[in-house]
Design a protein around this motif. Structure first.
Motif, mmCIF file in Angstrom:
data_model
loop_
_atom_site.group_PDB
_atom_site.id
_atom_site.type_symbol
_atom_site.label_atom_id
_atom_site.label_comp_id
_atom_site.label_asym_id
_atom_site.label_seq_id
_atom_site.Cartn_x
_atom_site.Cartn_y
_atom_site.Cartn_z
ATOM 1 N N LEU A 9 0.845 -1.203 0.000
ATOM 2 C CA LEU A 9 0.000 0.000 0.000
ATOM 3 C C LEU A 9 0.879 1.251 0.000
ATOM 4 O O LEU A 9 0.650 2.193 -0.767
ATOM 5 C CB LEU A 9 -0.885 -0.037 1.248
ATOM 6 C CG LEU A 9 -1.883 1.084 1.520
ATOM 7 C CD1 LEU A 9 -2.947 0.597 2.502
ATOM 8 C CD2 LEU A 9 -1.253 2.349 2.043
ATOM 9 N N MET A 10 1.917 1.244 0.831
ATOM 10 C CA MET A 10 2.789 2.425 0.914
ATOM 11 C C MET A 10 3.541 2.626 -0.402
ATOM 12 O O MET A 10 3.730 3.756 -0.845
ATOM 13 C CB MET A 10 3.785 2.273 2.081
ATOM 14 C CG MET A 10 3.165 2.383 3.466
ATOM 15 S SD MET A 10 2.073 3.810 3.685
ATOM 16 C CE MET A 10 3.189 5.163 3.383
ATOM 17 N N GLN A 11 3.926 1.511 -1.025
ATOM 18 C CA GLN A 11 4.617 1.647 -2.308
ATOM 19 C C GLN A 11 3.692 2.281 -3.352
ATOM 20 O O GLN A 11 4.080 3.204 -4.077
ATOM 21 C CB GLN A 11 5.099 0.274 -2.796
ATOM 22 C CG GLN A 11 5.903 0.383 -4.073
ATOM 23 C CD GLN A 11 6.505 -0.942 -4.505
ATOM 24 O OE1 GLN A 11 6.432 -1.940 -3.787
ATOM 25 N NE2 GLN A 11 7.106 -0.952 -5.673
ATOM 26 N N GLN A 12 2.455 1.806 -3.395
ATOM 27 C CA GLN A 12 1.499 2.385 -4.354
ATOM 28 C C GLN A 12 1.253 3.861 -4.072
ATOM 29 O O GLN A 12 1.169 4.672 -4.977
ATOM 30 C CB GLN A 12 0.163 1.633 -4.271
ATOM 31 C CG GLN A 12 0.203 0.251 -4.904
ATOM 32 C CD GLN A 12 -1.151 -0.432 -4.754
ATOM 33 O OE1 GLN A 12 -2.169 0.060 -5.217
ATOM 34 N NE2 GLN A 12 -1.179 -1.566 -4.095
ATOM 35 N N ALA A 13 1.135 4.188 -2.792
ATOM 36 C CA ALA A 13 0.880 5.587 -2.431
ATOM 37 C C ALA A 13 2.071 6.467 -2.816
ATOM 38 O O ALA A 13 1.895 7.573 -3.326
ATOM 39 C CB ALA A 13 0.587 5.690 -0.935
ATOM 40 N N CYS A 14 3.292 5.931 -2.591
ATOM 41 C CA CYS A 14 4.491 6.696 -2.958
ATOM 42 C C CYS A 14 4.548 6.909 -4.476
ATOM 43 O O CYS A 14 4.830 8.002 -4.957
ATOM 44 C CB CYS A 14 5.766 5.963 -2.528
ATOM 45 S SG CYS A 14 6.055 6.048 -0.768
ATOM 46 N N GLU A 15 4.258 5.831 -5.219
ATOM 47 C CA GLU A 15 4.317 5.950 -6.685
ATOM 48 C C GLU A 15 3.300 6.974 -7.171
ATOM 49 O O GLU A 15 3.601 7.811 -8.026
ATOM 50 C CB GLU A 15 4.085 4.579 -7.337
ATOM 51 C CG GLU A 15 5.323 3.691 -7.229
ATOM 52 C CD GLU A 15 5.070 2.219 -7.598
ATOM 53 O OE1 GLU A 15 6.016 1.428 -7.443
ATOM 54 O OE2 GLU A 15 3.925 1.889 -8.009
ATOM 55 N N ALA A 16 2.101 6.928 -6.602
ATOM 56 C CA ALA A 16 1.064 7.897 -7.006
ATOM 57 C C ALA A 16 1.517 9.315 -6.668
ATOM 58 O O ALA A 16 1.325 10.247 -7.452
ATOM 59 C CB ALA A 16 -0.254 7.575 -6.301
ATOM 60 N N PHE A 17 2.140 9.478 -5.503
ATOM 61 C CA PHE A 17 2.620 10.812 -5.113
ATOM 62 C C PHE A 17 3.652 11.323 -6.110
ATOM 63 O O PHE A 17 3.538 12.435 -6.625
ATOM 64 C CB PHE A 17 3.211 10.787 -3.696
ATOM 65 C CG PHE A 17 3.992 12.027 -3.354
ATOM 66 C CD1 PHE A 17 3.334 13.242 -3.149
ATOM 67 C CD2 PHE A 17 5.376 11.998 -3.277
ATOM 68 C CE1 PHE A 17 4.053 14.402 -2.856
ATOM 69 C CE2 PHE A 17 6.100 13.157 -2.986
ATOM 70 C CZ PHE A 17 5.436 14.351 -2.779
ATOM 71 N N PHE A 18 4.657 10.487 -6.430
ATOM 72 C CA PHE A 18 5.744 10.977 -7.283
ATOM 73 C C PHE A 18 5.301 11.199 -8.728
ATOM 74 O O PHE A 18 5.895 12.012 -9.423
ATOM 75 C CB PHE A 18 6.962 10.037 -7.203
ATOM 76 C CG PHE A 18 7.739 10.236 -5.930
ATOM 77 C CD1 PHE A 18 8.422 11.432 -5.711
ATOM 78 C CD2 PHE A 18 7.768 9.264 -4.943
ATOM 79 C CE1 PHE A 18 9.125 11.643 -4.523
ATOM 80 C CE2 PHE A 18 8.466 9.464 -3.760
ATOM 81 C CZ PHE A 18 9.145 10.664 -3.549
ATOM 82 N N ARG A 19 4.236 10.499 -9.151
ATOM 83 C CA ARG A 19 3.731 10.744 -10.512
ATOM 84 C C ARG A 19 3.262 12.182 -10.662
ATOM 85 O O ARG A 19 3.415 12.779 -11.712
ATOM 86 C CB ARG A 19 2.587 9.777 -10.844
ATOM 87 C CG ARG A 19 3.069 8.438 -11.399
ATOM 88 C CD ARG A 19 1.952 7.679 -12.118
ATOM 89 N NE ARG A 19 0.852 7.326 -11.226
ATOM 90 C CZ ARG A 19 0.840 6.239 -10.449
ATOM 91 N NH1 ARG A 19 1.865 5.397 -10.471
ATOM 92 N NH2 ARG A 19 -0.184 5.989 -9.676
ATOM 93 N N GLY A 20 2.692 12.756 -9.591
ATOM 94 C CA GLY A 20 2.154 14.112 -9.749
ATOM 95 C C GLY A 20 2.841 15.143 -8.865
ATOM 96 O O GLY A 20 2.363 16.266 -8.732
#
Ligand SMILES: Cc1ncc(COP(=O)(O)O)c(C=O)c1O
Length: 378
Positions: A33-44
């Motif tokens: 979950l944290m990895q997905q949240a981090c990836e979503a954060f860095f995309r935008g």
């Protein structure tokens, strides 16, 4: 059963099972979950996301937190009632720094979360305890006390209390608020277990009872996502939010955890945090049932308890006198540990209680640990 499973079971049987530990087991710490949240954060992400953050928390994060709490509390939550904290511990420490002075009085429930005692002592506060019953803090005892002392704060853990598991009734919550207004003290409601309900819902949190201006509700992602995030919140009147933003700590550093809050915002907005909460409720509910059933099978001659409806803890009352220190020693030699009741007292009380947490172990280890505890009692 395969050979590998047997070997694993044997290894598990030799490991220390420490029911004292009140934190999520490793399998419930959501790295994916944290990895997905981090990836979503860095995309935008934009540079402003990692500069000093607005003192009360980045507006994006605060809006997402308000929406999350609104869904879970079933009531409107105003974004301007929220102040970002570094978890509940930092919130308690910060509240003491900003709103109390050494020599002041804090009234707490007894038993009480033992590390809260330490935070209050760090601030030179005098701690006075009032007893609890099955409906939470004994408000008749509190009212009697209020005729003699003038506390700055009354600290309570209203839902699924640590360590007793008790929730304060709705009527007492209202009466406590009325007392805070007539006697001019602030209620610090530590609501870290509010959302961890496994059987029915607790009464509405103090976070939804802000109108009188005497409530600070403390919440945290430690119990519903991961303790290492060091992220939580204070929910209070906008007047107090404004006051907290005037602190030197806020002026110097902005909000205390800008970067993590931007990641957690993604977990909130995507629904992943809500999904994780649902999973925790299911898993912990199974662990409660297992611990309750195993205690009934193994330890009902020695202890009595009320099955907790939420939170992390079983609060066991010893039926006959037992030397708890000797029991601890014996238990430890049998590879099982627990917290003695005295830890949760400010005056060496609670000697006939022990606390077990079911959060840190799966059902198999819970069964093994209780069986070992039975041997220790025998
Ligand atoms: C009642 C209570 N308050 C606060 C905490 C600590 O919370 P945090 O990790 O958010 O500082 C705990 C953790 O055990 C707790 O039980």
């Amino acid at each position: 059963m395969s050979k590998t499973v047997l070997k694993h079971d044997l290894e598990g049987a030799e490991e220390m099972i420490n029911f004292g530990i009140g934190r999520p087991s490793a399998d419930l710490l959501p790295l994916d979950l944290m990895q997905q949240a981090c990836e979503a954060f860095f995309r935008g992400a934009e540079p402003k996301d990692i500069t000093y953050g607005r003192k009360e928390g980045d507006p994006c994060f605060i809006e997402s937190l308000a929406a999350f709490l609104e869904v879970n509390y079933g009531q409107q939550v105003r974004a301007d009632s929220l102040f970002l904290s570094g978890g509940a511990s930092q919130a308690l420490d910060f509240i003491c720094t900003q709103l109390t002075r050494p020599g002041g009085i804090v009234i707490v429930e007894e038993p009480c979360y033992f590390l809260a005692y330490q935070i209050f002592k760090d601030h030179g506060l005098n701690i006075i305890t009032v007893p609890m019953d099955g409906e939470g803090m004994d408000l008749d005892a509190l009212e009697a006390l209020l005729s003699r002392v003038e506390p700055t704060l009354v600290y309570t853990i209203p839902s699924y209390q640590n360590p007793s598991g008790v929730s304060m009734s709705a009527a007492r919550r209202k009466r406590l608020i009325a007392l805070s207004q007539s006697h001019d003290f602030l209620i610090v409601a530590d609501e870290v277990y509010q959302l961890l309900s496994y059987h029915g819902e607790p009464p509405a949190p103090f976070g939804t009872m802000l109108a009188g201006g005497t409530v600070l509700s403390v919440g945290s992602f430690s119990k519903i996502l991961a303790p290492g995030l060091r992220l939580g919140w204070i929910q209070t009147s906008n007047k107090l939010v404004q006051q907290l933003t005037k602190a030197g700590l806020s002026n110097s550093g902005g909000n205390i955890n800008q970067f993590t809050s931007m990641i957690v915002k993604q977990a909130l907005d995507s629904g992943l945090a809500q999904k994780h909460l649902a999973k925790l409720r299911t898993v912990y509910s199974d662990r409660v049932n297992t611990m309750d059933a195993t205690l009934r099978e193994q330890l009902s001659d020695y202890v009595s308890w009320t099955k907790p409806e939420g939170g992390y803890f079983f609060w066991l009352k010893l039926i006959k006198h037992v030397d708890v220190k000797a029991l601890q020693k014996r238990a430890s030699s049998l590879q099982v540990e627990f917290h003695p009741g005295t830890l949760f007292s400010n005056n060496e009380g609670m000697q006939n209680y022990i606390r077990l947490s079911f959060a840190n172990y799966g059902q198999e280890s819970i069964r093994n640990g209780i069986a070992r505890l039975k041997r220790a009692f025998e």
